[in-house]
Design a protein around this motif. Structure first.
Motif, PDB file in Angstrom:
ATOM      1  N   ARG A 114      69.147 -28.086  -5.465  1.00 26.67           N
ATOM      2  CA  ARG A 114      69.268 -29.369  -6.661  1.00 26.67           C
ATOM      3  C   ARG A 114      68.878 -30.558  -7.106  1.00 26.67           C
ATOM      4  NH1 ARG A 114      73.148 -29.599 -10.919  1.00 26.67           N
ATOM      5  NH2 ARG A 114      74.068 -31.997 -10.521  1.00 26.67           N
ATOM      6  N   LEU A 115      67.951 -31.329  -6.131  1.00 29.17           N
ATOM      7  CA  LEU A 115      67.260 -31.993  -6.808  1.00 29.17           C
ATOM      8  C   LEU A 115      66.142 -31.999  -7.456  1.00 29.17           C
ATOM      9  CD1 LEU A 115      66.800 -34.775  -6.178  1.00 29.17           C
ATOM     10  CD2 LEU A 115      65.603 -34.574  -4.313  1.00 29.17           C
ATOM     11  N   VAL A 116      65.108 -30.740  -6.684  1.00 32.03           N
ATOM     12  CA  VAL A 116      64.501 -30.260  -7.614  1.00 32.03           C
ATOM     13  C   VAL A 116      64.398 -29.602  -8.852  1.00 32.03           C
ATOM     14  CG1 VAL A 116      61.932 -28.981  -7.504  1.00 32.03           C
ATOM     15  CG2 VAL A 116      63.089 -30.394  -5.433  1.00 32.03           C
ATOM     16  N   ILE A 117      65.065 -28.117  -8.601  1.00 30.05           N
ATOM     17  CA  ILE A 117      65.468 -27.544 -10.145  1.00 30.05           C
ATOM     18  C   ILE A 117      66.807 -27.664 -10.653  1.00 30.05           C
ATOM     19  CG2 ILE A 117      63.102 -26.098  -9.107  1.00 30.05           C
ATOM     20  CD1 ILE A 117      65.272 -24.041  -7.955  1.00 30.05           C
ATOM     21  N   GLY A 118      67.722 -28.831 -10.023  1.00 31.13           N
ATOM     22  CA  GLY A 118      68.780 -28.605 -11.252  1.00 31.13           C
ATOM     23  C   GLY A 118      69.554 -27.611 -10.621  1.00 31.13           C
ATOM     24  N   GLU A 119      69.481 -26.818  -9.640  1.00 36.94           N
ATOM     25  CA  GLU A 119      70.803 -25.365  -9.083  1.00 36.94           C
ATOM     26  C   GLU A 119      72.125 -26.308  -8.886  1.00 36.94           C
ATOM     27  OE1 GLU A 119      69.329 -22.936  -6.139  1.00 36.94           O
ATOM     28  OE2 GLU A 119      67.703 -22.122  -7.862  1.00 36.94           O
ATOM     29  N   LYS A 120      72.928 -25.305  -9.270  1.00 35.85           N
ATOM     30  CA  LYS A 120      74.977 -25.637  -8.578  1.00 35.85           C
ATOM     31  C   LYS A 120      74.816 -26.163  -7.695  1.00 35.85           C
ATOM     32  CE  LYS A 120      79.464 -25.740 -10.742  1.00 35.85           C
ATOM     33  NZ  LYS A 120      79.859 -25.146 -11.271  1.00 35.85           N
ATOM     34  N   LEU A 121      75.612 -27.075  -6.921  1.00 35.04           N
ATOM     35  CA  LEU A 121      75.933 -27.549  -5.991  1.00 35.04           C
ATOM     36  C   LEU A 121      77.066 -26.583  -5.228  1.00 35.04           C
ATOM     37  CD1 LEU A 121      74.452 -30.023  -3.896  1.00 35.04           C
ATOM     38  CD2 LEU A 121      74.474 -27.901  -2.864  1.00 35.04           C
ATOM     39  N   SER A 122      77.502 -25.402  -4.423  1.00 32.86           N
ATOM     40  CA  SER A 122      78.508 -24.949  -4.393  1.00 32.86           C
ATOM     41  C   SER A 122      79.410 -25.701  -3.523  1.00 32.86           C
ATOM     42  CB  SER A 122      78.625 -23.371  -4.185  1.00 32.86           C
ATOM     43  OG  SER A 122      78.568 -22.813  -2.756  1.00 32.86           O
ATOM     44  N   PRO A 123      80.743 -25.927  -4.041  1.00 31.14           N
ATOM     45  CA  PRO A 123      81.642 -26.219  -2.640  1.00 31.14           C
ATOM     46  C   PRO A 123      81.430 -25.476  -1.621  1.00 31.14           C
ATOM     47  CG  PRO A 123      82.760 -26.417  -5.092  1.00 31.14           C
ATOM     48  CD  PRO A 123      81.595 -25.304  -4.441  1.00 31.14           C
ATOM     49  N   VAL A 124      81.487 -24.651  -1.013  1.00 33.42           N
ATOM     50  CA  VAL A 124      81.102 -23.857   0.054  1.00 33.42           C
ATOM     51  C   VAL A 124      79.856 -24.494   0.600  1.00 33.42           C
ATOM     52  CG1 VAL A 124      80.849 -21.139   1.170  1.00 33.42           C
ATOM     53  CG2 VAL A 124      82.608 -21.848  -0.857  1.00 33.42           C
ATOM     54  N   ALA A 125      78.423 -23.693   0.222  1.00 29.11           N
ATOM     55  CA  ALA A 125      77.417 -25.006   0.797  1.00 29.11           C
ATOM     56  C   ALA A 125      77.875 -26.055   1.452  1.00 29.11           C
ATOM     57  CB  ALA A 125      76.374 -25.076  -0.368  1.00 29.11           C
ATOM     58  N   ILE A 126      78.338 -26.640   0.374  1.00 27.31           N
ATOM     59  CA  ILE A 126      78.312 -28.611   1.300  1.00 27.31           C
ATOM     60  C   ILE A 126      79.615 -28.354   2.302  1.00 27.31           C
ATOM     61  CG2 ILE A 126      79.755 -30.276   0.142  1.00 27.31           C
ATOM     62  CD1 ILE A 126      78.729 -29.827  -2.858  1.00 27.31           C
ATOM     63  N   ILE A 127      80.556 -27.901   2.355  1.00 30.60           N
ATOM     64  CA  ILE A 127      80.621 -27.541   3.462  1.00 30.60           C
ATOM     65  C   ILE A 127      80.320 -27.104   4.639  1.00 30.60           C
ATOM     66  CG2 ILE A 127      83.020 -26.441   4.649  1.00 30.60           C
ATOM     67  CD1 ILE A 127      84.382 -27.116   1.892  1.00 30.60           C
ATOM     68  N   ALA A 128      80.031 -25.907   4.463  1.00 34.73           N
ATOM     69  CA  ALA A 128      78.910 -25.405   5.486  1.00 34.73           C
ATOM     70  C   ALA A 128      77.919 -26.420   5.839  1.00 34.73           C
ATOM     71  CB  ALA A 128      77.919 -24.217   4.975  1.00 34.73           C
ATOM     72  N   ALA A 129      77.242 -27.450   4.802  1.00 35.57           N
ATOM     73  CA  ALA A 129      75.986 -27.698   5.433  1.00 35.57           C
ATOM     74  C   ALA A 129      76.969 -29.012   6.222  1.00 35.57           C
ATOM     75  CB  ALA A 129      75.304 -28.487   4.340  1.00 35.57           C
ATOM     76  N   VAL A 130      78.189 -29.573   5.958  1.00 34.74           N
ATOM     77  CA  VAL A 130      78.711 -30.561   6.924  1.00 34.74           C
ATOM     78  C   VAL A 130      79.017 -30.080   8.497  1.00 34.74           C
ATOM     79  CG1 VAL A 130      80.588 -31.481   7.253  1.00 34.74           C
ATOM     80  CG2 VAL A 130      79.949 -31.643   4.779  1.00 34.74           C
ATOM     81  N   PHE A 131      79.204 -29.037   7.739  1.00 35.56           N
ATOM     82  CA  PHE A 131      79.882 -28.087   9.235  1.00 35.56           C
ATOM     83  C   PHE A 131      78.699 -27.873  10.512  1.00 35.56           C
ATOM     84  CE2 PHE A 131      80.614 -24.036  11.420  1.00 35.56           C
ATOM     85  CZ  PHE A 131      81.577 -24.075  12.647  1.00 35.56           C
TER      86      PHE A 131
END
Length: 306
Positions: A114-131
Motif C-alpha cells: 500500500r505504501l510503495v505501490i498503492g495497492e488497496k488494503l482489504s479489511p480481511v488483511a487488516i484484521i488478519a494482521a492484527v490477529f
C-alpha cells in the motif's frame, strides 16, 4: 494416479528446500558466534555470488539495463540488511522462536505494498494482521524467560528480527515490481553479488581474514543458500503457489527439532500457540488475496495462475 505423482515431485522438492533452509539457520546459529557475523555474511555471499554468476553466464542471460542494475543494487543492500539482522537474531533467540516470528513478514507485505505501490488494503488483511500480531505478542511475552542479561540480549534479538521482517516485506514488494522484467537467474545473481561486493572489502579491511577452519563452512552456506533458491524455483515452476506456500510453515517443525538436538532449546506451549495464530493469519491473507483476484477477474479461483 499420474497427476498425483507429478504433483508429489514438486511438493517433495519444496519440502527438501525448506528443510535445507532450516539447516542453514541452525548452521548460522552455531557458527556465527565463533566466526563473526561479519565474516559469515561476507564469505557466504561471496561463494553464493560465484555460483550465481556462473549460472547466469552459463544460461547466457542478457546484460541487465542500467535501470535494473540501480534497482537491484538498492534491493541487494536491503537484502544484506535483512540477512544481517536475521542472522544476528538467530544468535540471540531460540531457533524455533526466530522462525515463527519471521513468518510475520508475510503479514507486512500488504501494508508495505500500500505504501510503495498503492495497492488497496482489504479489511480481511487488516484484521488478519492484527490477529497475527496478537500471536506474536503471545509468543514473545508468553515464552520470555526470566533473568538478567539474557533478557536484554533477547530484546536485541527481537528488535533485530522485526527489523529484518519489515525489510523483507519491502524486498518482496520490490521483487513483485520487477518480476515481469527480470528472470529468476538475474535476480539471484544480484541477491548474492551486491552483498558480497559491499561486505567483503569492509570485512577484510576492518577485521582481516577469517580463520581458515571456517572457510569450508562458509562455502557450505553459500552452496546451500543457492541450492534452496534453485530448488524452490524448480518446485514453483511445476506446481501452483497455493499448493506449495503452506509448506513454508513446516520450517517451524524443522527449527524446533534442530534447536532441540543441537542447542538444547525447548520451545514452550506459548510459542507453539502463538505460531499457530501467526500461521493462520498468514494463510488467511494469502487465500483472501487469491479470491480477491478471482472476484476482480470474474474467473474461478482454479483458473487464476499463481
Amino acid at each position: 494416479m499420474l497427476t498425483s505423482r507429478l504433483l508429489a515431485m514438486p511438493v517433495l522438492i519444496a519440502a527438501i528446500a525448506i528443510a535445507m533452509g532450516s539447516g542453514i539457520d541452525a548452521l548460522v546459529k552455531g557458527v556465527a558466534p565463533g566466526a563473526g557475523l561479519h565474516h559469515l555474511l561476507a564469505w557466504r555471499f561471496l561463494f553464493g555470488a560465484v555460483i550465481a554468476v556462473a549460472v547466469f553466464m552459463a544460461k547466457k542471460r542478457p546484460r541487465p539495463s542500467n535501470e535494473a542494475i540501480r534497482f537491484h543494487t538498492m534491493r541487494g543492500l536491503l537484502q544484506l540488511f535483512c540477512a544481517f539482522t536475521f542472522f544476528y537474531a538467530l544468535t540471540q533467540l531460540r531457533l524455533a522462536e526466530a522462525t515463527a516470528l519471521g513468518f510475520t513478514a508475510a503479514l507486512l507485505v500488504a501494508p508495505v505494498a500500500r505504501l510503495v505501490i498503492g495497492e488497496k488494503l482489504s479489511p480481511v488483511a487488516i484484521i488478519a494482521a492484527v490477529f497475527g500480531f496478537c500471536g506474536v505478542a503471545l509468543a514473545v511475552f508468553g515464552s520470555n524467560p526470566g533473568g538478567g542479561p539474557e533478557v536484554g540480549q533477547r530484546m536485541l534479538g527481537y528488535i533485530a528480527l522485526f527489523s529484518s521482517t519489515i525489510g523483507y516485506a519491502f524486498v518482496l514488494v520490490f521483487l513483485r515490481m520487477r518480476a515481469r522484467h527480470e528472470d529468476a537467474t538475474t535476480i539471484a545473481m544480484f541477491t548474492n553479488v551486491v552483498p558480497a561486493v559491499v561486505m567483503l572489502p569492509v570485512t577484510i579491511g576492518l577485521f582481516g581474514w577469517p580463520a581458515l577452519s571456517y572457510i569450508p563452512l562458509f562455502l557450505i552456506l553459500g552452496i546451500l543458500g543457492y541450492s534452496v533458491w534453485y530448488l524452490m524455483t524448480l518446485a514453483y515452476a511445476r506446481a501452483e503457489a497455493q499448493i506449495l506456500a503452506p509448506l513454508e510453515y513446516t520450517a517451524l517443525v524443522w527449527s524446533a527439532l534442530l534447536g532441540l538436538f543441537f542447542f538444547d532449546e525447548w520451545p514452550g506451549p506459548a510459542l507453539w500457540i502463538g505460531a499457530v495464530i501467526i500461521i493462520a493469519s498468514c494463510l488467511i491473507v494469502a487465500f483472501e488475496s487469491h479470491f480477491r483476484t478471482r472476484r476482480a477477474a470474474r474467473m474461478p479461483a482454479s483458473d487464476i495462475p499463481d
